[in-house]
Design a protein around this motif. Structure first.
Motif, PDB file in Angstrom:
ATOM      1  N   PRO A  48      40.375   0.397   3.284  1.00 51.96           N
ATOM      2  CA  PRO A  48      40.067  -0.917   3.312  1.00 51.96           C
ATOM      3  C   PRO A  48      41.018  -1.509   4.489  1.00 51.96           C
ATOM      4  N   THR A  49      42.003  -0.901   4.971  1.00 53.11           N
ATOM      5  CA  THR A  49      43.017  -1.317   6.258  1.00 53.11           C
ATOM      6  C   THR A  49      43.445  -0.051   7.058  1.00 53.11           C
ATOM      7  N   ALA A  50      43.951  -0.562   8.169  1.00 57.35           N
ATOM      8  CA  ALA A  50      44.670   0.446   9.015  1.00 57.35           C
ATOM      9  C   ALA A  50      45.782   1.233   8.325  1.00 57.35           C
ATOM     10  N   PHE A  51      46.547   0.790   7.465  1.00 60.11           N
ATOM     11  CA  PHE A  51      47.474   1.356   6.802  1.00 60.11           C
ATOM     12  C   PHE A  51      47.108   2.373   5.923  1.00 60.11           C
ATOM     13  N   ASP A  52      45.714   2.784   5.462  1.00 61.62           N
ATOM     14  CA  ASP A  52      45.341   3.641   4.753  1.00 61.62           C
ATOM     15  C   ASP A  52      44.744   4.749   5.438  1.00 61.62           C
ATOM     16  N   VAL A  53      44.530   4.861   6.813  1.00 59.57           N
ATOM     17  CA  VAL A  53      43.956   6.038   7.397  1.00 59.57           C
ATOM     18  C   VAL A  53      44.796   6.964   7.906  1.00 59.57           C
ATOM     19  N   GLU A  54      45.885   6.522   8.836  1.00 52.93           N
ATOM     20  CA  GLU A  54      46.553   7.655   9.344  1.00 52.93           C
ATOM     21  C   GLU A  54      47.854   7.590   8.785  1.00 52.93           C
ATOM     22  N   LEU A  55      48.747   6.489   8.323  1.00 54.62           N
ATOM     23  CA  LEU A  55      50.001   6.113   7.980  1.00 54.62           C
ATOM     24  C   LEU A  55      50.535   6.942   6.915  1.00 54.62           C
ATOM     25  N   PRO A  56      49.746   7.384   5.661  1.00 54.27           N
ATOM     26  CA  PRO A  56      50.177   8.152   4.591  1.00 54.27           C
ATOM     27  C   PRO A  56      50.589   9.580   5.122  1.00 54.27           C
ATOM     28  N   HIS A  57      50.113  10.165   6.344  1.00 55.73           N
ATOM     29  CA  HIS A  57      50.558  11.156   6.689  1.00 55.73           C
ATOM     30  C   HIS A  57      51.916  11.031   7.615  1.00 55.73           C
ATOM     31  N   SER A  58      52.180  10.214   8.397  1.00 59.58           N
ATOM     32  CA  SER A  58      53.152  10.081   8.940  1.00 59.58           C
ATOM     33  C   SER A  58      54.225   9.450   8.222  1.00 59.58           C
ATOM     34  N   LEU A  59      53.987   8.672   7.192  1.00 54.74           N
ATOM     35  CA  LEU A  59      54.953   8.133   6.252  1.00 54.74           C
ATOM     36  C   LEU A  59      55.666   9.060   5.382  1.00 54.74           C
ATOM     37  N   GLY A  60      54.908  10.014   4.988  1.00 49.26           N
ATOM     38  CA  GLY A  60      55.433  11.172   4.150  1.00 49.26           C
ATOM     39  C   GLY A  60      56.547  11.987   4.963  1.00 49.26           C
TER      40      GLY A  60
END
Length: 320
Positions: free
Chosen positions: A168-180
């Motif tokens: 639903p948002t740009a937060f859900d696409v790539e950031l789960p990888h980098s945030l981990g």
């Protein structure tokens, strides 16, 4: 040996998991049951001749022994709880879930309840934590005081954003990888800032799917910033660490066509192979073959969802 069962034959299931399972079989054939992977997708146009394809979990379950099967949930993140509930109903307990685990706290709570009720062993795809680059960065951080982290994840994503609504948002696409990775390197954190922008091109406007940024304050005193631009003309996965001893810049592989990472330490560059997803998949199947406690990724991804949810709520509040 364990039988892979892929649910969803979209990009993640067909283009990623099936490919990586084939590579993992080459390096650890004794982990995987011989013969084709079993898969299900209600859209029969996605079915492939190299897999045993079915149109539902119930149909596939009749072909499988749940006690010897690893179910790969590759459906869009919205509605994951319903898929996991159906898998649990048919006796599947060993689960691999594509990131993000959920897109909001209600879905996360529903998944957590299912996990506890049915004793599901849920491994969330987090292969960047198994990356050789991340291992190098972790070792370097251990030798000097870390001050800040900056992560840039850019790629053009116009076609997929128009074609699908699962993220639903740009937060859900790539950031789960980098945030981990950031949480692994700098520890627990609280949200400090968040921004999100629409994707705009031609006469099209896709709300909140253009770019995302969040800044975190870690309990360790480190400050981190993660940025992702899904309208960028180039692909980039770059992490920059500022330590007392200087600057470290790492580049994660940007696609399946080249699995090399790069590491620059104060101007000295190293290049090395980094097929993190195959490595992660083999380790996860080893865990599922000889389970000893939880896989260890569920709690991390729950923290990721909480931080991303806080970021999304903050940007929505600022937009009103």
């Amino acid at each position: 040996m364990l039988q892979p069962f892929v649910i969803g034959l979209g990009r993640a299931g067909s283009g990623l998991h099936l490919r990586v399972l084939a590579q993992a079989r080459e390096v650890a054939s004794g982990l995987f049951a011989p013969g084709p992977v079993v898969a299900c997708d209600p859209d029969t146009r996605r079915h492939r001749p190299d897999v045993t394809a079915t149109d539902s979990i119930a149909t596939a379950a009749a072909l499988l022994d749940p006690n010897r099967t690893v179910a790969h949930v590759c459906t869009p993140p919205q509605g994951r709880a319903a898929v996991l509930a159906e898998l649990a109903q048919h006796g599947f307990r060993r689960i691999i879930v594509e990131k993000p685990l959920a897109t909001d706290l209600d879905e996360l709570a529903a998944i957590s309840a299912l996990r506890d009720r049915h004793d599901l062993d849920v491994a969330v795809v987090s292969h960047w934590l198994d990356s050789r680059l991340t291992e190098h960065l972790t070792g370097l951080v251990g030798r000097g005081r870390l001050r800040s982290i900056t992560f840039d994840q850019d790629k053009p994503r116009f076609t997929r954003s128009c074609a699908t609504s699962g993220h639903p948002t740009a937060f859900d696409v790539e950031l789960p990888h980098s945030l981990g990775v950031v949480l692994r390197l700098a520890g627990a954190a609280e949200l400090a800032e968040a921004e999100c922008a629409d994707m705009r091109f031609a006469d099209t406007v896709l709300p909140r799917l253009g770019s995302a940024r969040l800044a975190l304050t870690h309990a360790s005193g480190v400050r981190s910033e993660i940025r992702s631009d899904l309208t960028a003309p180039i692909r980039r996965r770059r992490i920059t660490l500022e330590l007392d001893g200087g600057r470290i810049v790492g580049h994660y592989p940007i696609g399946a066509d080249d699995d090399h990472a790069q590491l620059d330490i104060n101007g000295r560059r190293a290049v090395f192979r980094d097929d993190a997803l195959t490595r992660w998949m083999v380790r996860t199947y080893l865990h599922h073959l000889r389970p000893a406690g939880e896989h260890g990724t569920f709690g991390l991804h729950a923290d990721i969802i909480r931080l991303l949810t806080a970021a999304k709520e903050r940007t929505l509040a600022h937009a009103r």
